[in-house]
Design a protein around this motif. Structure first.
Motif, mmCIF file in Angstrom:
data_model
loop_
_atom_site.group_PDB
_atom_site.id
_atom_site.type_symbol
_atom_site.label_atom_id
_atom_site.label_comp_id
_atom_site.label_asym_id
_atom_site.label_seq_id
_atom_site.Cartn_x
_atom_site.Cartn_y
_atom_site.Cartn_z
ATOM 1 N N GLY A 34 0.817 -1.212 0.000
ATOM 2 C CA GLY A 34 0.000 0.000 0.000
ATOM 3 C C GLY A 34 0.850 1.261 0.000
ATOM 4 O O GLY A 34 0.560 2.225 -0.713
ATOM 5 N N VAL A 35 1.928 1.252 0.808
ATOM 6 C CA VAL A 35 2.838 2.405 0.868
ATOM 7 C C VAL A 35 3.464 2.659 -0.501
ATOM 8 O O VAL A 35 3.513 3.793 -0.991
ATOM 9 N N VAL A 36 3.915 1.604 -1.156
ATOM 10 C CA VAL A 36 4.541 1.739 -2.471
ATOM 11 C C VAL A 36 3.522 2.228 -3.505
ATOM 12 O O VAL A 36 3.812 3.110 -4.314
ATOM 13 N N VAL A 37 2.297 1.695 -3.477
ATOM 14 C CA VAL A 37 1.262 2.094 -4.428
ATOM 15 C C VAL A 37 0.901 3.571 -4.263
ATOM 16 O O VAL A 37 0.800 4.316 -5.241
ATOM 17 N N VAL A 38 0.722 4.026 -3.015
ATOM 18 C CA VAL A 38 0.388 5.436 -2.767
ATOM 19 C C VAL A 38 1.514 6.342 -3.277
ATOM 20 O O VAL A 38 1.272 7.359 -3.926
ATOM 21 N N MET A 39 2.743 5.954 -3.009
ATOM 22 C CA MET A 39 3.891 6.729 -3.480
ATOM 23 C C MET A 39 3.901 6.810 -5.012
ATOM 24 O O MET A 39 4.159 7.867 -5.596
ATOM 25 N N LEU A 40 3.603 5.707 -5.654
ATOM 26 C CA LEU A 40 3.566 5.690 -7.118
ATOM 27 C C LEU A 40 2.449 6.562 -7.674
ATOM 28 O O LEU A 40 2.639 7.264 -8.668
ATOM 29 N N ILE A 41 1.293 6.539 -7.046
ATOM 30 C CA ILE A 41 0.157 7.347 -7.511
ATOM 31 C C ILE A 41 0.509 8.832 -7.473
ATOM 32 O O ILE A 41 0.284 9.562 -8.442
ATOM 33 N N PHE A 42 1.083 9.300 -6.364
ATOM 34 C CA PHE A 42 1.473 10.706 -6.267
ATOM 35 C C PHE A 42 2.560 11.051 -7.288
ATOM 36 O O PHE A 42 2.521 12.101 -7.923
ATOM 37 N N SER A 43 3.509 10.150 -7.465
ATOM 38 C CA SER A 43 4.607 10.399 -8.401
ATOM 39 C C SER A 43 4.122 10.458 -9.840
ATOM 40 O O SER A 43 4.554 11.315 -10.618
ATOM 41 N N ILE A 44 3.234 9.559 -10.213
ATOM 42 C CA ILE A 44 2.715 9.543 -11.585
ATOM 43 C C ILE A 44 1.928 10.824 -11.863
ATOM 44 O O ILE A 44 2.067 11.426 -12.930
ATOM 45 N N GLY A 45 1.112 11.265 -10.907
ATOM 46 C CA GLY A 45 0.370 12.518 -11.081
ATOM 47 C C GLY A 45 1.295 13.706 -11.273
ATOM 48 O O GLY A 45 1.068 14.554 -12.148
ATOM 49 N N TYR A 46 2.349 13.764 -10.470
ATOM 50 C CA TYR A 46 3.332 14.849 -10.580
ATOM 51 C C TYR A 46 4.010 14.822 -11.957
ATOM 52 O O TYR A 46 4.141 15.853 -12.623
ATOM 53 N N MET A 47 4.418 13.634 -12.390
ATOM 54 C CA MET A 47 5.123 13.527 -13.663
ATOM 55 C C MET A 47 4.202 13.865 -14.846
ATOM 56 O O MET A 47 4.637 14.490 -15.802
ATOM 57 N N ARG A 48 2.934 13.477 -14.765
ATOM 58 C CA ARG A 48 2.000 13.807 -15.851
ATOM 59 C C ARG A 48 1.818 15.314 -15.987
ATOM 60 O O ARG A 48 1.787 15.838 -17.097
ATOM 61 N N LYS A 49 1.671 15.998 -14.855
ATOM 62 C CA LYS A 49 1.494 17.451 -14.908
ATOM 63 C C LYS A 49 2.724 18.145 -15.452
ATOM 64 O O LYS A 49 2.636 19.163 -16.123
ATOM 65 N N ASN A 50 3.895 17.613 -15.128
ATOM 66 C CA ASN A 50 5.139 18.297 -15.461
ATOM 67 C C ASN A 50 5.871 17.723 -16.667
ATOM 68 O O ASN A 50 7.048 17.995 -16.864
ATOM 69 N N LYS A 51 5.162 16.948 -17.492
ATOM 70 C CA LYS A 51 5.773 16.436 -18.719
ATOM 71 C C LYS A 51 6.117 17.627 -19.615
ATOM 72 O O LYS A 51 5.273 18.489 -19.867
ATOM 73 N N PRO A 52 7.363 17.709 -20.091
ATOM 74 C CA PRO A 52 7.772 18.848 -20.918
ATOM 75 C C PRO A 52 6.951 18.957 -22.202
ATOM 76 O O PRO A 52 6.703 17.968 -22.887
ATOM 77 N N ALA A 53 6.518 20.165 -22.490
ATOM 78 C CA ALA A 53 5.757 20.432 -23.713
ATOM 79 C C ALA A 53 5.824 21.927 -24.007
ATOM 80 O O ALA A 53 6.346 22.714 -23.202
ATOM 81 N N THR A 54 5.303 22.309 -25.140
ATOM 82 C CA THR A 54 5.143 23.724 -25.466
ATOM 83 C C THR A 54 3.651 23.969 -25.652
ATOM 84 O O THR A 54 2.872 23.035 -25.836
#
Length: 187
Positions: free
Chosen positions: A154-174
């Motif tokens: 559960g700890v690993v899954v929660v950490m992954l969920i937050f990380s994936i959300g952060y990475m999706r928002k901050n994916k480089p684009a123009t």
């Protein structure tokens, strides 16, 4: 304040708020005894990104890079005290929409969303490494019970969920000033 001006305080190190105002002459900046008007034509790069912290998970930022290399950063949160940040997301977003409306009349400005590619790759490597290290640590800490194993997973899954959300928002684009990335504009 109207959507033609926006203010916030970065940290305890600042005595007062940074005030940004949109005028016909340019972007007026008043901060810590510094006051100047920067012509919109001097802004060469705009970057919008999500920059959460332990105390302000809803912090978004906008970096404005000038032709001389100077960078001004606007933040969607206002420092009130240690660990206490006021969310000014709606005023921040309204101001950025007005700023982009003015900037679209100036060619040559580059609009980036998310992290720069090097930072994005570094964050991805850190997240992968952290997940591996945490998983290994949880595995070797030992627990013979099913409940213990489920808690660790559960700890690993929660950490992954937050990380994936952060990475999706901050994916480089123009983006264009007519189509701001909604995922990087807080409500």
């Amino acid at each position: 304040m109207s959507s033609n001006s926006y203010s916030f305080r970065n940290s305890a190190l600042e005595k007062g708020e940074n005030v940004y105002s949109l005028t016909d002459a340019g972007l007026e900046i008043s901060t810590q005894g510094y006051k100047d008007t920067i012509p919109y034509s001097e802004i060469k790069k705009v970057r919008l990104y999500h920059d959460p912290t332990r105390f302000a998970m809803d912090k978004y930022q906008c970096d404005l890079t000038l032709s001389n290399g100077a960078v001004f950063t606007l933040k969607s949160v206002h420092y009130r005290g240690f660990g206490d940040f006021e969310n000014r997301g709606s005023a921040y977003s309204a101001f950025l929409r007005q700023l982009h409306e003015r900037l679209k009349n100036f060619p040559g400005i580059i609009y980036h969303s998310g992290n720069n590619p090097g930072c994005f790759a570094g964050n991805l490597l850190i997240i992968i490494g952290t997940v591996i290290m945490v998983s290994l640590a949880l595995l070797y800490m030992g627990s013979s019970s099913t409940i213990g194993i489920l808690i660790k997973l559960g700890v690993v899954v929660v950490m992954l969920i937050f990380s994936i959300g952060y990475m999706r928002k901050n994916k480089p684009a123009t983006y264009s000033p007519d189509h701001l990335p909604e995922k990087l504009l807080p409500k």
